[in-house]
Design an enzyme around this catalytic site. Structure first.
Site, PDB file in Angstrom:
ATOM      1  N   ARG A  85      53.822  33.323  52.714  1.00  0.00           N
ATOM      2  CA  ARG A  85      53.147  34.083  53.775  1.00  0.00           C
ATOM      3  C   ARG A  85      52.673  33.146  54.876  1.00  0.00           C
ATOM      4  O   ARG A  85      52.222  32.041  54.608  1.00  0.00           O
ATOM      5  CB  ARG A  85      51.940  34.839  53.184  1.00  0.00           C
ATOM      6  CG  ARG A  85      52.315  36.164  52.570  1.00  0.00           C
ATOM      7  CD  ARG A  85      51.214  36.800  51.763  1.00  0.00           C
ATOM      8  NE  ARG A  85      49.892  36.793  52.349  1.00  0.00           N
ATOM      9  CZ  ARG A  85      48.816  37.323  51.766  1.00  0.00           C
ATOM     10  NH1 ARG A  85      48.934  37.918  50.592  1.00  0.00           N
ATOM     11  NH2 ARG A  85      47.650  37.277  52.346  1.00  0.00           N
ATOM     12  N   ARG A  93      36.819  46.083  53.107  1.00  0.00           N
ATOM     13  CA  ARG A  93      36.442  44.679  53.287  1.00  0.00           C
ATOM     14  C   ARG A  93      35.295  44.497  54.263  1.00  0.00           C
ATOM     15  O   ARG A  93      35.003  43.374  54.664  1.00  0.00           O
ATOM     16  CB  ARG A  93      37.626  43.915  53.861  1.00  0.00           C
ATOM     17  CG  ARG A  93      38.615  43.503  52.857  1.00  0.00           C
ATOM     18  CD  ARG A  93      39.828  43.135  53.654  1.00  0.00           C
ATOM     19  NE  ARG A  93      40.191  41.778  53.471  1.00  0.00           N
ATOM     20  CZ  ARG A  93      41.257  41.437  52.753  1.00  0.00           C
ATOM     21  NH1 ARG A  93      41.939  42.321  52.100  1.00  0.00           N
ATOM     22  NH2 ARG A  93      41.603  40.199  52.684  1.00  0.00           N
ATOM     23  N   ARG A  96      51.498  29.895  46.397  1.00  0.00           N
ATOM     24  CA  ARG A  96      51.973  31.265  46.134  1.00  0.00           C
ATOM     25  C   ARG A  96      53.313  31.486  46.846  1.00  0.00           C
ATOM     26  O   ARG A  96      53.556  30.997  47.935  1.00  0.00           O
ATOM     27  CB  ARG A  96      50.971  32.281  46.679  1.00  0.00           C
ATOM     28  CG  ARG A  96      51.554  33.708  46.693  1.00  0.00           C
ATOM     29  CD  ARG A  96      50.559  34.770  46.996  1.00  0.00           C
ATOM     30  NE  ARG A  96      49.770  34.505  48.170  1.00  0.00           N
ATOM     31  CZ  ARG A  96      48.641  35.133  48.469  1.00  0.00           C
ATOM     32  NH1 ARG A  96      48.181  36.062  47.653  1.00  0.00           N
ATOM     33  NH2 ARG A  96      47.970  34.844  49.545  1.00  0.00           N
ATOM     34  N   LYS A 142      43.993  39.820  43.137  1.00  0.00           N
ATOM     35  CA  LYS A 142      44.015  41.282  43.345  1.00  0.00           C
ATOM     36  C   LYS A 142      45.451  41.823  43.265  1.00  0.00           C
ATOM     37  O   LYS A 142      45.721  42.786  42.550  1.00  0.00           O
ATOM     38  CB  LYS A 142      43.398  41.651  44.718  1.00  0.00           C
ATOM     39  CG  LYS A 142      41.955  41.222  44.877  1.00  0.00           C
ATOM     40  CD  LYS A 142      41.382  41.620  46.236  1.00  0.00           C
ATOM     41  CE  LYS A 142      42.005  40.934  47.427  1.00  0.00           C
ATOM     42  NZ  LYS A 142      41.782  39.472  47.491  1.00  0.00           N
ATOM     43  N   ARG A 164      39.958  32.484  56.022  1.00  0.00           N
ATOM     44  CA  ARG A 164      39.888  33.755  55.258  1.00  0.00           C
ATOM     45  C   ARG A 164      38.702  33.750  54.310  1.00  0.00           C
ATOM     46  O   ARG A 164      38.051  34.774  54.108  1.00  0.00           O
ATOM     47  CB  ARG A 164      41.204  33.983  54.506  1.00  0.00           C
ATOM     48  CG  ARG A 164      42.317  34.472  55.429  1.00  0.00           C
ATOM     49  CD  ARG A 164      43.691  34.168  54.890  1.00  0.00           C
ATOM     50  NE  ARG A 164      43.975  34.807  53.618  1.00  0.00           N
ATOM     51  CZ  ARG A 164      44.998  34.465  52.842  1.00  0.00           C
ATOM     52  NH1 ARG A 164      45.824  33.511  53.216  1.00  0.00           N
ATOM     53  NH2 ARG A 164      45.207  35.099  51.714  1.00  0.00           N
TER      54      ARG A 164
HETATM   55  P1  AP5 Z   1      47.244  37.089  44.355  1.00  0.00           P
HETATM   56  O1  AP5 Z   1      47.303  38.067  43.250  1.00  0.00           O
HETATM   57  O2  AP5 Z   1      48.307  37.122  45.375  1.00  0.00           O
HETATM   58  O3  AP5 Z   1      45.775  37.098  45.033  1.00  0.00           O
HETATM   59  P2  AP5 Z   1      45.113  38.133  46.029  1.00  0.00           P
HETATM   60  O4  AP5 Z   1      43.714  38.313  45.584  1.00  0.00           O
HETATM   61  O5  AP5 Z   1      45.959  39.328  46.187  1.00  0.00           O
HETATM   62  O6  AP5 Z   1      45.115  37.219  47.318  1.00  0.00           O
HETATM   63  P3  AP5 Z   1      45.478  37.604  48.825  1.00  0.00           P
HETATM   64  O7  AP5 Z   1      45.661  36.280  49.533  1.00  0.00           O
HETATM   65  O8  AP5 Z   1      46.588  38.572  48.899  1.00  0.00           O
HETATM   66  O9  AP5 Z   1      44.167  38.236  49.270  1.00  0.00           O
HETATM   67  P4  AP5 Z   1      43.693  38.472  50.685  1.00  0.00           P
HETATM   68  O10 AP5 Z   1      42.580  39.379  50.416  1.00  0.00           O
HETATM   69  O11 AP5 Z   1      43.360  37.237  51.433  1.00  0.00           O
HETATM   70  O12 AP5 Z   1      45.003  38.996  51.442  1.00  0.00           O
HETATM   71  P5  AP5 Z   1      45.484  40.443  51.871  1.00  0.00           P
HETATM   72  O13 AP5 Z   1      46.939  40.487  51.779  1.00  0.00           O
HETATM   73  O14 AP5 Z   1      44.684  41.481  51.199  1.00  0.00           O
HETATM   74  O15 AP5 Z   1      47.195  35.640  43.667  1.00  0.00           O
HETATM   75  C1  AP5 Z   1      47.180  34.452  44.450  1.00  0.00           C
HETATM   76  C2  AP5 Z   1      48.015  33.364  43.748  1.00  0.00           C
HETATM   77  O16 AP5 Z   1      47.382  33.007  42.531  1.00  0.00           O
HETATM   78  C3  AP5 Z   1      49.440  33.808  43.369  1.00  0.00           C
HETATM   79  O17 AP5 Z   1      50.296  32.712  43.537  1.00  0.00           O
HETATM   80  C4  AP5 Z   1      49.316  34.190  41.886  1.00  0.00           C
HETATM   81  O18 AP5 Z   1      50.525  33.990  41.184  1.00  0.00           O
HETATM   82  C5  AP5 Z   1      48.227  33.223  41.410  1.00  0.00           C
HETATM   83  N1  AP5 Z   1      47.385  33.774  40.343  1.00  0.00           N
HETATM   84  C6  AP5 Z   1      46.893  35.029  40.231  1.00  0.00           C
HETATM   85  N2  AP5 Z   1      46.121  35.152  39.131  1.00  0.00           N
HETATM   86  C7  AP5 Z   1      46.121  33.907  38.533  1.00  0.00           C
HETATM   87  C8  AP5 Z   1      45.514  33.367  37.364  1.00  0.00           C
HETATM   88  N3  AP5 Z   1      44.726  34.132  36.562  1.00  0.00           N
HETATM   89  N4  AP5 Z   1      45.733  32.065  37.066  1.00  0.00           N
HETATM   90  C9  AP5 Z   1      46.523  31.283  37.876  1.00  0.00           C
HETATM   91  N5  AP5 Z   1      47.128  31.738  38.995  1.00  0.00           N
HETATM   92  C10 AP5 Z   1      46.929  33.030  39.323  1.00  0.00           C
HETATM   93  O19 AP5 Z   1      45.058  40.435  53.423  1.00  0.00           O
HETATM   94  C11 AP5 Z   1      45.728  39.598  54.332  1.00  0.00           C
HETATM   95  C12 AP5 Z   1      45.135  39.787  55.732  1.00  0.00           C
HETATM   96  O20 AP5 Z   1      45.352  41.149  56.155  1.00  0.00           O
HETATM   97  C13 AP5 Z   1      43.624  39.587  55.851  1.00  0.00           C
HETATM   98  O21 AP5 Z   1      43.285  38.221  56.050  1.00  0.00           O
HETATM   99  C14 AP5 Z   1      43.293  40.457  57.072  1.00  0.00           C
HETATM  100  O22 AP5 Z   1      43.652  39.808  58.262  1.00  0.00           O
HETATM  101  C15 AP5 Z   1      44.246  41.645  56.871  1.00  0.00           C
HETATM  102  N6  AP5 Z   1      43.604  42.745  56.094  1.00  0.00           N
HETATM  103  C16 AP5 Z   1      43.981  43.176  54.874  1.00  0.00           C
HETATM  104  N7  AP5 Z   1      43.178  44.177  54.460  1.00  0.00           N
HETATM  105  C17 AP5 Z   1      42.281  44.364  55.450  1.00  0.00           C
HETATM  106  C18 AP5 Z   1      41.180  45.244  55.609  1.00  0.00           C
HETATM  107  N8  AP5 Z   1      40.819  46.119  54.659  1.00  0.00           N
HETATM  108  N9  AP5 Z   1      40.470  45.163  56.762  1.00  0.00           N
HETATM  109  C19 AP5 Z   1      40.794  44.309  57.734  1.00  0.00           C
HETATM  110  N10 AP5 Z   1      41.820  43.424  57.633  1.00  0.00           N
HETATM  111  C20 AP5 Z   1      42.564  43.462  56.500  1.00  0.00           C
HETATM  112 MG    MG Z   2      47.050  40.205  47.771  1.00  0.00          MG
END
Ligand code: AP5
Ligand code: MG
Length: 210
Positions: free
Chosen positions: A155, A88, A122, A15, A166
């Site tokens: 992170r 989410r 990552r 994402k 997660r």
């Molecule tokens: P990346 O692009 O970073 O993936 P992502 O989908 O953004 O993963 P996140 O871990 O950020 O998602 P998340 O939903 O768990 O975390 P968030 O920060 O939203 O890619 C991942 C890796 O893969 C990178 O190294 C990248 O280079 C690599 N990659 C990407 N595409 C690739 C490809 N095609 N091929 C190979 N490699 C690739 O949330 C964190 C925390 O915040 C949550 O756990 C929760 O506690 C809280 N939170 C956030 N939003 C909410 C909400 N709406 N409600 C409640 N709690 C929330």
């Molecule tokens: Mg992300």
């Protein structure tokens, strides 16, 4: 008309990576609840202090806190919007409908075994939030962001143990959100495997088709 798009999918599906490029090339404004919450934790804001323990346990931060955050951001954002990591939960999806209309929900799907490998290797930029992978998209100079020269870090929720938590949270609370948008006829499921460029092409094709 200014598009409003939601990016869905499990942790590590890409994402943030895809949002970065959509912002650069299609002029979206990105609102990422994960980035906003991490910023709050770093600055020690009241919201950050409340969110920290949930994030480190791989659980969702309570709906009312995150909905409040989105409400504030949407009120000051104009033009095409990309929501990364929100909604989410069904509660968040319903609240969002009360705030604005959503045109498309793009659900990026990746096999679970690949997600853990993506996440534990990552690295993220402390200054601009750019995302790297030590194997698949490494920075040119170890530990330094190509885009802004900022310091790269891992992170605190990017451990294998927390990633598993997660993923469970995603299955229990976020999968129903895909179904919610499917019933509205605006869900587009995109294969998130393959190169970052291939996934980007699939996403932009889905956006163009509407
Ligand atoms: P990346 O692009 O970073 O993936 P992502 O989908 O953004 O993963 P996140 O871990 O950020 O998602 P998340 O939903 O768990 O975390 P968030 O920060 O939203 O890619 C991942 C890796 O893969 C990178 O190294 C990248 O280079 C690599 N990659 C990407 N595409 C690739 C490809 N095609 N091929 C190979 N490699 C690739 O949330 C964190 C925390 O915040 C949550 O756990 C929760 O506690 C809280 N939170 C956030 N939003 C909410 C909400 N709406 N409600 C409640 N709690 C929330
Ligand atoms: Mg992300």
């Amino acid at each position: 008309m200014d598009l409003k798009i939601v990016l869905l999918g499990p942790p590590g599906c890409g994402k943030g990576t895809q949002a970065e490029r959509l912002v650069a090339e299609m002029k979206f404004t990105k609102i990422s609840t994960g980035d906003l919450l991490r910023e709050g934790v770093r600055q020690g804001t009241p919201l950050g202090l409340k969110a920290k323990e949930y994030m480190e346990a791989g659980k969702l931060v309570p709906d009312e806190l995150v909905i409040g955050l989105i409400k504030e951001k949407l009120a000051v954002t104009h033009g095409p919007v990309l929501l990364d990591g929100f909604p989410r939960s069904l509660e968040q999806a319903r609240s969002l409908d009360g705030l604005t209309g959503i045109d498309l929900a793009v659900d990026i799907q990746v096999n679970e075994d690949k997600l853990v490998h993506r996440i534990v290797m990552r690295r993220s930029c402390k200054s601009c939030g750019a995302v790297y992978h030590l194997e698949f998209s490494p920075p040119k100079h170890a530990g330094i962001c190509d885009k802004c020269g900022g310091e790269l870090y891992q992170r605190s929720d990017d451990t294998e143990h927390t990633v598993r938590a997660r993923l469970n949270t995603y299955k229990d609370q976020t999968l129903p959100v895909s179904q919610y948008y499917k019933e509205k006829g605006i869900l587009r499921v995109v294969d998130g495997e393959g190169t970052i460029a291939q996934v980007y092409e699939r996403i932009t094709a889905a956006i163009r088709k509407g």
